[in-house]
Design a protein around this motif. Structure first.
Motif, mmCIF file in Angstrom:
data_model
loop_
_atom_site.group_PDB
_atom_site.id
_atom_site.type_symbol
_atom_site.label_atom_id
_atom_site.label_comp_id
_atom_site.label_asym_id
_atom_site.label_seq_id
_atom_site.Cartn_x
_atom_site.Cartn_y
_atom_site.Cartn_z
ATOM 1 N N THR A 200 34.522 48.522 49.221
ATOM 2 C CA THR A 200 34.765 47.944 47.892
ATOM 3 C C THR A 200 34.830 46.418 48.002
ATOM 4 O O THR A 200 34.766 45.869 49.104
ATOM 5 C CB THR A 200 36.095 48.457 47.324
ATOM 6 O OG1 THR A 200 37.148 48.020 48.207
ATOM 7 C CG2 THR A 200 36.116 49.981 47.214
ATOM 8 N N ALA A 202 37.474 44.632 47.533
ATOM 9 C CA ALA A 202 38.706 44.276 48.250
ATOM 10 C C ALA A 202 38.558 44.455 49.763
ATOM 11 O O ALA A 202 38.887 43.553 50.540
ATOM 12 C CB ALA A 202 39.874 45.111 47.726
ATOM 13 N N GLU A 220 32.138 39.830 41.671
ATOM 14 C CA GLU A 220 32.958 39.945 40.462
ATOM 15 C C GLU A 220 34.408 40.243 40.826
ATOM 16 O O GLU A 220 34.677 40.996 41.756
ATOM 17 C CB GLU A 220 32.420 41.079 39.578
ATOM 18 C CG GLU A 220 33.030 41.112 38.196
ATOM 19 C CD GLU A 220 32.615 42.352 37.400
ATOM 20 O OE1 GLU A 220 33.388 42.746 36.523
ATOM 21 O OE2 GLU A 220 31.538 42.920 37.677
ATOM 22 N N ARG A 222 37.276 42.286 39.821
ATOM 23 C CA ARG A 222 37.476 43.449 38.952
ATOM 24 C C ARG A 222 38.911 43.968 38.944
ATOM 25 O O ARG A 222 39.291 44.709 38.055
ATOM 26 C CB ARG A 222 36.553 44.597 39.395
ATOM 27 C CG ARG A 222 35.093 44.307 39.157
ATOM 28 C CD ARG A 222 34.225 45.459 39.595
ATOM 29 N NE ARG A 222 32.807 45.145 39.454
ATOM 30 C CZ ARG A 222 31.824 45.889 39.928
ATOM 31 N NH1 ARG A 222 32.092 46.989 40.600
ATOM 32 N NH2 ARG A 222 30.568 45.533 39.758
ATOM 33 N N ASP A 223 39.680 43.645 39.978
ATOM 34 C CA ASP A 223 41.041 44.197 40.050
ATOM 35 C C ASP A 223 41.985 43.189 40.696
ATOM 36 O O ASP A 223 41.559 42.167 41.230
ATOM 37 C CB ASP A 223 41.032 45.508 40.848
ATOM 38 C CG ASP A 223 40.394 45.333 42.225
ATOM 39 O OD1 ASP A 223 40.958 44.576 43.038
ATOM 40 O OD2 ASP A 223 39.322 45.937 42.483
ATOM 41 N N SER A 224 43.279 43.507 40.636
ATOM 42 C CA SER A 224 44.296 42.565 41.119
ATOM 43 C C SER A 224 44.194 42.332 42.628
ATOM 44 O O SER A 224 44.417 41.230 43.104
ATOM 45 C CB SER A 224 45.692 43.073 40.758
ATOM 46 O OG SER A 224 45.877 44.375 41.262
ATOM 47 N N GLU A 225 43.815 43.391 43.376
ATOM 48 C CA GLU A 225 43.719 43.264 44.837
ATOM 49 C C GLU A 225 42.634 42.254 45.222
ATOM 50 O O GLU A 225 42.870 41.353 46.035
ATOM 51 C CB GLU A 225 43.413 44.639 45.446
ATOM 52 C CG GLU A 225 43.670 44.702 46.937
ATOM 53 C CD GLU A 225 43.339 46.064 47.545
ATOM 54 O OE1 GLU A 225 43.506 46.200 48.758
ATOM 55 O OE2 GLU A 225 42.905 46.982 46.807
ATOM 56 N N THR A 226 41.441 42.394 44.597
ATOM 57 C CA THR A 226 40.338 41.461 44.879
ATOM 58 C C THR A 226 40.731 40.049 44.471
ATOM 59 O O THR A 226 40.489 39.080 45.194
ATOM 60 C CB THR A 226 39.060 41.883 44.119
ATOM 61 O OG1 THR A 226 38.809 43.265 44.365
ATOM 62 C CG2 THR A 226 37.850 41.076 44.561
ATOM 63 N N ARG A 255 43.305 35.959 32.180
ATOM 64 C CA ARG A 255 42.985 37.222 32.865
ATOM 65 C C ARG A 255 43.473 37.208 34.312
ATOM 66 O O ARG A 255 44.037 38.185 34.792
ATOM 67 C CB ARG A 255 41.464 37.458 32.819
ATOM 68 C CG ARG A 255 40.952 38.623 33.657
ATOM 69 C CD ARG A 255 41.307 40.001 33.108
ATOM 70 N NE ARG A 255 40.809 40.177 31.771
ATOM 71 C CZ ARG A 255 39.562 40.553 31.460
ATOM 72 N NH1 ARG A 255 38.698 40.803 32.429
ATOM 73 N NH2 ARG A 255 39.199 40.693 30.205
ATOM 74 N N LEU A 259 46.154 39.840 35.783
ATOM 75 C CA LEU A 259 45.819 40.802 36.846
ATOM 76 C C LEU A 259 46.988 41.031 37.801
ATOM 77 O O LEU A 259 46.924 41.884 38.674
ATOM 78 C CB LEU A 259 44.590 40.324 37.626
ATOM 79 C CG LEU A 259 43.223 40.608 36.996
ATOM 80 C CD1 LEU A 259 42.118 39.858 37.726
ATOM 81 C CD2 LEU A 259 42.912 42.106 36.992
#
Length: 388
Positions: A200, A202, A220, A222-226, A255, A259
């Motif tokens: 992924t 992350a 991109e 896309r989530d808080s971890e990334t 944003r 996140l």
């Protein structure tokens, strides 16, 4: 018709469709099954354009040929499939990404033309000269976090690719993580995520940090971890470039905080946000001049007065009767300063950010777009379409 003749016909028809798409500089080819035909449409400059359809007696063979070349299961027509294929119309090499979708009348196929994508020069993406100078200075820094934002198809990844052309790849280690890789750049290391295999954004980003990178491009956030790993990477001495699906610069900052990343990390890591849209360029062969019937305003500011002379599209053979040929970007560029950092740490509301940008005199996307209308590059309708 026997099978051999049909197969031969399908080869010729598919090559001809791809040839026409390349001539039209299309990004995608849509093959849509209807009762009496296989409908063919191209996406040219972001808009759908009708093309000559394929007769029903050969339609299935054309779809089957695509599936064979893309290594899909020919017998499976009830579930979506995807794959990649290469064609050689007129001796040229064309790489395509194919995806099928089971529809009521048969399988719809969309072909994305990959080799049609070319690296756009930094000077040609549409940035104003003053913004170009700012971006050059930011890219030259050893660390930072630069985000491009906008809806799907706004050209965010192309903008990041053009930024990478400003980097001396001989003396720096540039690593990307994309989904998918849109354009192959030989001088850098490009990675493609694979969710099925657990690769992924992350996990890939963590692996990149062990690869001694100088510059990291993440397709991109896309989530808080990334987001957390990317922002942390920029704080530890890396230049990180990425994209967000947000409508403007203010929403992008909000944003990143929403996140779940600590506001102080966002405040200290984020260097600049570029919100962008693509507008079609009016065709030089058939454009007409017209008079603006209503004044155009952006908030309280008058941008174009009633009676102003503007260009409008007409349509000719050169532009496939659309009135437009090619696209250019419009950008809202926000460099994060100390005042903005304070707002980020306070988890400020979008209204507070907008008030600050207004005081700083940062022009909005619509305002920048109307500048291109004044210069005769695009039309009022185009700018209103992408900034509403």
């Amino acid at each position: 018709m026997n099978n051999e003749v049909l197969e031969q016909g399908a080869v010729i028809v598919l090559d001809e469709i791809v040839r026409r798409a390349l001539r039209a500089k299309a990004s995608d080819i849509h093959l849509e099954p209807k009762r009496e035909r296989l409908n063919v449409r191209f996406r040219v400059d972001g808009e759908m354009v009708e093309e000559q359809s394929v007769p029903p007696d050969i339609a299935l063979e054309v779809v089957s040929r695509i599936k064979v070349l893309a290594r899909m299961d020919i017998a499976e027509r009830r579930t979506p499939q995807d794959g990649q294929l290469t064609l050689h119309p007129e001796g040229s090499i064309v790489h395509l990404r194919a995806s099928t979708f089971p529809a009521s009348q048969g399988e719809k196929v969309v072909l994305r033309i990959l080799s049609g994508q070319a690296l756009i020069a930094f000077e040609k993406i549409g940035l104003e000269p003053i913004t170009q100078a700012t971006v050059r200075e930011l890219i030259a820094r050893p660390q930072g976090f630069i985000v491009t934002s906008g809806p799907t198809g706004a050209g965010k990844t192309s903008t990041l690719y053009s930024f990478m052309r400003l980097i001396d790849t001989r003396t720096t280690n540039v690593v990307t993580l994309e989904d998918p890789i849109e354009i192959e750049i030989p001088q850098i290391t490009q990675g493609q995520t694979n969710v099925k295999a657990g690769f992924t954004f992350a996990t890939g980003l963590r692996a990149i940090l062990r690869q001694d990178p100088d510059v990291i491009m993440v397709g991109e956030i896309r989530d808080s971890e990334t987001a957390a790993i990317a922002l942390q990477a920029s704080l530890t001495g890396h230049l990180v470039l990425s994209t967000l699906h947000t409508s403007d610069a203010v929403e992008s900052v909000v944003r990143l905080v929403d996140l779940g990343v600590e506001p102080w990390i966002v405040a200290n890591a984020l260097t600049a946000v570029l919100a962008q849209r693509l507008v079609r360029v009016v065709c030089q062969s058939c454009q007409e001049e017209s008079i603006l019937e209503q004044a155009l305003v952006d908030g309280d500011e008058l941008i174009l007065p009633k009676g102003a002379r503007v260009v409008r599209p007409r349509g000719c053979a050169v532009c496939l009767k659309t009135g437009y040929k090619g696209r250019t970007g419009i950008f809202e560029a926000v460099v994060v300063d100390d005042d903005m950092r304070e707002l980020v740490k306070q988890k400020a509301s979008p209204r507070e950010y907008r008030s600050l940008l207004s005081k700083r005199g940062v022009p909005s996307l619509r305002h920048i777009g109307m500048q291109k209308v004044k210069e005769g590059i695009t039309t009022v309708d185009e700018v209103l379409r992408v900034t509403t």
